[in-house]
Design a protein around this motif. Structure first.
Motif, PDB file in Angstrom:
ATOM      1  N   ALA A  80       0.838  -1.206   0.000  1.00 14.61           N
ATOM      2  CA  ALA A  80       0.000   0.000   0.000  1.00 14.61           C
ATOM      3  C   ALA A  80       0.868   1.249   0.000  1.00 14.61           C
ATOM      4  CB  ALA A  80      -0.927  -0.001   1.205  1.00 14.61           C
ATOM      5  N   THR A  81       1.953   1.226   0.795  1.00 17.04           N
ATOM      6  CA  THR A  81       2.824   2.410   0.842  1.00 17.04           C
ATOM      7  C   THR A  81       3.485   2.636  -0.507  1.00 17.04           C
ATOM      8  OG1 THR A  81       3.284   1.803   3.123  1.00 17.04           O
ATOM      9  CG2 THR A  81       4.614   3.538   2.186  1.00 17.04           C
ATOM     10  N   THR A 106      -8.644   8.810  -5.367  1.00 16.69           N
ATOM     11  CA  THR A 106      -8.478   8.623  -3.927  1.00 16.69           C
ATOM     12  C   THR A 106      -9.754   9.026  -3.197  1.00 16.69           C
ATOM     13  OG1 THR A 106      -7.609  10.849  -3.624  1.00 16.69           O
ATOM     14  CG2 THR A 106      -6.014   9.126  -4.004  1.00 16.69           C
ATOM     15  N   GLU A 107     -10.441  10.038  -3.709  1.00 12.01           N
ATOM     16  CA  GLU A 107     -11.665  10.470  -3.033  1.00 12.01           C
ATOM     17  C   GLU A 107     -12.688   9.343  -2.992  1.00 12.01           C
ATOM     18  OE1 GLU A 107     -12.680  14.060  -5.041  1.00 12.01           O
ATOM     19  OE2 GLU A 107     -11.379  15.234  -3.727  1.00 12.01           O
ATOM     20  N   TRP A 141      -4.194   2.451   0.237  1.00  9.40           N
ATOM     21  CA  TRP A 141      -3.269   3.273  -0.547  1.00  9.40           C
ATOM     22  C   TRP A 141      -3.753   4.705  -0.696  1.00  9.40           C
ATOM     23  CZ3 TRP A 141      -4.907   5.745  -4.890  1.00  9.40           C
ATOM     24  CH2 TRP A 141      -6.083   5.272  -5.481  1.00  9.40           C
ATOM     25  N   SER A 142      -5.085   4.887  -0.735  1.00 11.77           N
ATOM     26  CA  SER A 142      -5.611   6.211  -1.070  1.00 11.77           C
ATOM     27  C   SER A 142      -5.220   7.265  -0.040  1.00 11.77           C
ATOM     28  CB  SER A 142      -7.119   6.145  -1.228  1.00 11.77           C
ATOM     29  OG  SER A 142      -7.691   5.571  -0.087  1.00 11.77           O
ATOM     30  N   ARG A 146      -2.918  10.644  -0.613  1.00 12.17           N
ATOM     31  CA  ARG A 146      -3.326  12.008  -0.285  1.00 12.17           C
ATOM     32  C   ARG A 146      -2.282  12.716   0.569  1.00 12.17           C
ATOM     33  NH1 ARG A 146      -8.634  13.315  -1.863  1.00 12.17           N
ATOM     34  NH2 ARG A 146      -8.382  15.302  -0.794  1.00 12.17           N
ATOM     35  N   ILE A 147      -1.804  12.008   1.581  1.00 14.64           N
ATOM     36  CA  ILE A 147      -0.880  12.658   2.509  1.00 14.64           C
ATOM     37  C   ILE A 147       0.472  12.907   1.844  1.00 14.64           C
ATOM     38  CG2 ILE A 147       0.413  12.306   4.644  1.00 14.64           C
ATOM     39  CD1 ILE A 147      -2.174  11.042   5.751  1.00 14.64           C
ATOM     40  N   ILE A 148       0.998  11.890   1.156  1.00 14.19           N
ATOM     41  CA  ILE A 148       2.306  12.060   0.520  1.00 14.19           C
ATOM     42  C   ILE A 148       2.224  13.081  -0.616  1.00 14.19           C
ATOM     43  CG2 ILE A 148       4.239  10.880  -0.604  1.00 14.19           C
ATOM     44  CD1 ILE A 148       3.810   9.972   2.232  1.00 14.19           C
TER      45      ILE A 148
END
Lengths: 266, 268
Positions: A80-81, A106-107, A141-142, A146-148
């Motif tokens: 996932a990462t 991702t949303e 993963w989503s 978003r964060i990365i």
């Protein structure tokens, strides 16, 4: 490695747990699948955690759980990462339409109630360890993206990265340039996800959707609760509690490490 | 002298909480081969934005940038050769290079990219010497162990490696003490003479303004209010802002009367 020094205890717990997972055939007293013992024996020197209603040695099963549970957690988190970070960097590098498409995607994944869909997927897919891993990855993963992505969008504006952009550096050059700033965020997300994936996996097993043959901690708990007499005596103390404690300790240790990685970053 | 870089009718505005701020309003400029343009103007007056537009890091709302007569778009539309022939020295030497990298790895990055794109490049050692640092002893040092002035020299060495025709230096001297700034000025001069590289230098430094540059552009309230040969601008400034600017520079920055009269003598 400053992360190591600042949180030795938690690291040692995690490493010991991982080591047990790697070497359990050497320390396991019996075969996990061996159910030739008397059933429901209380803890003794022969069976440290007693046996279950079928006659399995519970300690042996628990030790297998180290490999299965931690393995699933790590495998799912790595995948996932990786997916999340790669998509995030692609979004930040290409911007524009590509970025918008990835964000929309991702949303969708963030909006749907994941645990319900997780149950749904694993219910219709074959109950194997691989499907459990894929199901966890599918919904993890989503958030990482978003964060990365948010981080990458700010890092790509740094002058040292802009320099590489000015010389037409490709996405690998840019990733390399950004990695030092991105790495703490990626590491934090990875570690957090490990804890979360362990809980996911247990949840799946607990609902009876995981691989019934893979003796993960969640699966042992499931079996324990399936046995009607679990609370009519002290049986739960050595049948239900140990796997629960294992998950708890693992997740807490992971969270502490993740928290620390996070602090070092900021 | 042929024309290297030209900006025509460049405009740029940004949205701010207080409405739309016009930063650049119909800027025209021209850089000729071998010349050094000093760009002066107010803080927040759009000097950096203008540089970034010329580099392609920012897109102008209107107008276009021409490189050797050919119109170039934003960064993504430029070819490697176009990108490599115009180099940018960022304002902040602490931000424009990776702290943890060594000097040699910093300098070999553009060399590597040139090699990949089959472009001639200067050896890092040569570039370092041209930038006023003796090669050997610096190569293995970490960027973070260098001072601001040394970093800025490395940044210039890095800009030289792609053998550019133009270097745009955005306030390269603003973070340096007067001595280092003078040294920087002589590096610019040397590079200009030896390699024939043209410069656009955003500066507030007297040495660069009075000695080094050949042209002066004055940017005020989004417009070029004054442009011309150094001698002309310094001796008979037309715009009110330029007069004030020169006044401030000559009086407040601690020039003695003797120095001032020298300046007036040489340009008067």
């Amino acid at each position: 490695m400053i992360i190591f020094r600042s949180n030795k205890g938690s690291w040692i717990i995690i490493l010991v747990m991982a080591l047990i997972g790697l070497t359990y055939p050497l320390i396991s007293p019996y075969e996990a699948g061996d159910f030739s013992f008397d059933s429901l024996v209380s803890p003794s020197f022969d069976h440290f955690l007693g046996t279950d209603e079928m006659g399995h040695d519970i300690l042996s099963m628990l030790l297998v759980g180290f490999r299965v549970s931690i393995g699933i957690a790590i495998a799912a988190s790595v995948l996932a990462t990786l997916i999340g970070t790669v998509l995030a960097i692609i979004a930040a590098y290409y911007k524009g339409l590509v970025d918008r498409m990835i964000v929309r995607m991702t949303e969708v994944f963030i909006l749907v109630p994941e645990i319900v869909v997780l149950l749904f997927i694993t219910a219709i897919a074959k109950p194997t360890v691989y499907n459990s891993i894929l199901a966890i990855v599918f919904f993890s993963w989503s958030k990482i993206t978003r964060i990365i992505r948010a981080k990458a969008l700010s890092v790509i504006e740094l002058e040292k990265v802009q320099y590489t952009l000015l010389l037409k550096g490709n996405i690998f050059d840019i990733t390399l340039k950004m990695w030092r700033e991105l790495y703490p965020a990626v590491a934090t997300m990875f570690v957090f996800l490990c804890g979360k994936a362990a809980v996911y996996e247990s949840t799946l097993a607990f609902f009876g959707i995981g691989d019934p043959l893979a003796k993960s901690w969640g699966q042992i708990m499931r079996n324990a609760l399936d046995y009607e007499g679990i609370f009519s005596g002290n049986t739960y103390l050595w049948y239900l509690l140990p796997p629960l404690l294992c998950i708890l300790i693992f997740v807490l240790a992971i969270s502490r490490v993740a928290y620390n990685v996070d602090e070092i970053r900021s | 002298m042929s024309e290297l870089l030209k900006g025509r009718n460049l405009s740029k505005s940004f949205d701010t909480p207080f409405g739309r701020a016009v930063i650049l309003n119909g800027i025209n400029l021209k850089l000729e081969e071998g010349s050094i343009i000093a760009l002066i103007g107010e803080s927040g007056g759009g000097k950096t934005t203008l540089c970034r537009i010329l580099m392609g890091l920012e897109t102008a709302d209107s107008g276009s940038v021409f490189l050797q007569g050919k119109e170039v778009g934003g960064l993504r539309k430029r070819s490697f050769a176009e990108c490599a022939s115009i180099q940018y020295v960022f304002q902040d030497p602490y931000a424009s290079m990776a702290d943890e990298a060594t000097v040699i790895s910093t300098l070999s990055e553009p060399a590597r990219l040139c090699k990949r794109n089959h472009r001639d490049y200067l050896e890092p050692e040569e570039a370092l010497v041209l930038a006023g640092l003796s090669g050997e002893e610096f190569m293995d040092r970490k960027i973070k162990s260098l001072s601001g002035g040394q970093r800025q020299k490395i940044a210039i060495a890095r800009a030289l490696i792609t053998r550019p025709q133009i270097i745009i230096a955005d306030e390269s001297t603003s973070m340096l003490d007067e001595g280092s700034a003078q040294e920087m000025s002589s590096i610019f001069s040397r590079v200009n003479k030896l390699l024939g590289i043209s410069f656009i230098i955003v500066t507030h430094n007297k040495k660069i303004l009075f000695d080094l540059c050949t042209f002066i552009l004055v940017l005020y309230q989004g417009k070029i209010v004054e442009a011309g040969l150094k001698e002309k601008v310094l001796t008979s400034p037309q715009a009110e802002y330029t007069r004030q600017y020169l006044e401030c520079m000559l009086n407040i920055e601690g020039r003695t009367d003797v120095e001032q009269s020298n300046v007036r003598k040489s340009y008067g």
